[in-house]
Design an enzyme around this catalytic site. Structure first.
Site: not given
Length: 217
Positions: A76, A80, A87, A89, A91, A180, A185
């Site tokens: 979510q 934006h 982020e 990972s 992997r 914003h 949120r």
């Protein structure tokens, strides 16, 4: 869920270090250079810009926060698109932690809403949903680690993990984007887990941007 401030835009103008709000005021007064470093009326100028929706000066300052949440809520947040993200990972690194799952009743009319917390029994027996979820997460973690032990690549083994698996995000955006985001949120219609993140960010925002926060209210 955890949220913390990572960075704010720093500025040095004429050998004077400006706070983030002072920087916004400084660039807003680009057409009045003799008054750019006057901080006495900064709060009034900020209030004026917010009231009249003069948002471009708010794009001159950035804020970065670190967010620890579930993969489900991260999806979510990543929608934006005015923000920049980095982020964790799956992997490249092993994951072992899960965010807690709170069961809430479905809203009567709104498909996206949820109501009070409850813990139903499933399968016609006396086993609670929370107990079955706990077992499911334990089995998912065991399967994931077993795959890794047998040499399965992390990028493949991760597919057996649920979306409540914990992740970490760095989220950077201009103050205009944060305004914003927070307006949307922190609204009660936002999923509770995401709203709690937004409310934590709001407290960080209020601390570092008191005049903007006051004007928005």
């Amino acid at each position: 869920m955890k949220v913390k401030l990572v960075s704010l835009t720093k500025s040095l103008v004429e050998e004077k270090e400006l706070s983030p709000e002072e920087l916004i005021v400084y660039v807003a007064r680009v057409s009045n250079p003799s008054n750019q470093l006057n901080s006495e009326t900064s709060d009034k100028l900020i209030a004026y810009m917010v009231k009249n929706k003069h948002w471009s000066p708010f794009e001159m300052c950035d804020m970065t926060v670190e967010i620890v949440t579930s993969r489900g809520i991260a999806q979510q947040i990543l929608r934006h698109r005015s923000f920049s993200f980095q982020e964790f990972s799956q992997r490249y690194a092993e994951v072992t932690d899960f965010e807690p799952i709170q069961l809430r009743k479905s809203g009567a009319t709104n498909r996206q809403s949820s109501l009070e917390v409850f813990d139903p029994n499933l399968n016609g027996n006396n086993i609670s949903a929370s107990r079955l979820i706990e077992n499911h997460l334990r089995e998912s973690e065991f399967l994931y680690k077993s795959l890794l032990e047998k040499g399965v690549a992390k990028e493949c083994a991760r597919f057996v993990l649920p979306i409540t698996t914990q992740t970490k995000i760095y989220m950077k955006g201009s103050i205009r984007s944060w305004i914003h985001y927070l307006q949307i949120r922190t609204d009660e219609h936002t999923q509770l887990e995401h709203r709690e993140i937004a409310l934590s960010i709001l407290e960080i925002f209020k601390t570092n941007f008191p005049n903007i926060s006051k004007a928005l209210n």
